[in-house]
Design an enzyme around this catalytic site. Structure first.
Site, PDB file in Angstrom:
ATOM      1  CB  SER A   1       7.494   1.749  -0.382  1.00  0.00           C
ATOM      2  OG  SER A   1       8.743   1.319   0.120  1.00  0.00           O
TER       3      SER A   1
ATOM      4  CE1 TYR B   1       5.483   0.043   4.689  1.00  0.00           C
ATOM      5  CE2 TYR B   1       7.391  -0.592   3.377  1.00  0.00           C
ATOM      6  CZ  TYR B   1       6.488   0.370   3.793  1.00  0.00           C
ATOM      7  OH  TYR B   1       6.594   1.656   3.315  1.00  0.00           O
TER       8      TYR B   1
END
Length: 228
Positions: free
Chosen positions: A107, A120
């Site tokens: 990501s 996250y």
């Protein structure tokens, strides 16, 4: 090449496997023993695995001070340890293939500390380091590790258009098909580390050069923090 799909929900897996003409296995990648059992079953049918895609991920839509401890541990197990357990479990089959590829879907949050969702981001930072280090560790063994870092992607688990209040950030959301097409190009061209879309790399550069500015931009994203 026969695909073997791995996820937690049998009904969804069965339908997709039938559509693709592949096989499926139910497995929670955050459970190391379950990953090892699944890999053993797949290796028994397919001693050589040519491509492993580590794509599992769950959100952690809040900061470190507010997140539930069990949720924090779950985010780390799935987003970081899941790819680690999967690579280790399938390593014998990848080596048997002679020339194999591992694609880690990381990501942009792995390169940029996104303050509204710190846990996250931390799990993705760890996954990025894992992907980079295994690239160097395994290449001499015929295994090519690729790091793909998407930005905001609209999926069932990540409803980005509903989560992002800022209209500018909402316009940056892409779909899973965009990521899939990008992965195919990565494999064809043997690319080591890429972003989807490519201009997201600028965020990683900005994080290194002007981290304070990036932190302020993240705080203005309008990201809706929550229990997940």
């Amino acid at each position: 090449m026969l695909p073997v799909l791995v996820a937690r929900r049998a009904e969804r897996l069965r339908a997709l496997a039938e559509e693709l003409g592949g096989e499926w296995e139910v497995c929670d990648v955050g459970d190391r023993e379950a990953v090892e059992r699944t890999a053993a079953a797949v290796r028994e049918r397919h001693p050589a695995v040519h491509v492993l895609v580590n794509n599992a991920g769950i959100p952690g839509r809040t900061g470190f001070a507010a997140i539930d401890p069990e949720r924090l541990e779950r985010v780390v197990r799935v987003n970081y340890l899941g790819p680690v357990w999967s690579l280790r479990a399938f390593l014998p089959a990848l080596e048997t293939a002679g020339r194999a590829d591992v694609v880690n879907i990381v990501s942009v949050a792995g390169s940029v500390a996104f303050s509204p969702s710190g846990p996250y981001s931390a799990s993705k930072h760890a996954q990025l380091a894992f992907s980079r280090s295994t690239w160097a560790e395994l290449r001499s063994r015929g295994i090519h590790v690729h790091t793909v870092s998407p930005g905001f992607v609209e999926t069932e688990g990540f409803p980005q258009r509903a989560t992002l209040r800022n209209p500018i950030f909402r316009r940056l959301v892409i779909g899973p098909d965009d990521v899939a097409r990008h992965v195919l190009r990565v494999l064809e061209r043997d690319r080591r580390e890429t972003f989807v879309p490519g201009w997201y790399r600028a965020f990683a550069v900005a994080q290194a050069l002007v981290p304070g500015l990036v932190a302020r931009a993240g705080a203005r994203s309008g990201y809706r923090a929550g229990a997940k």
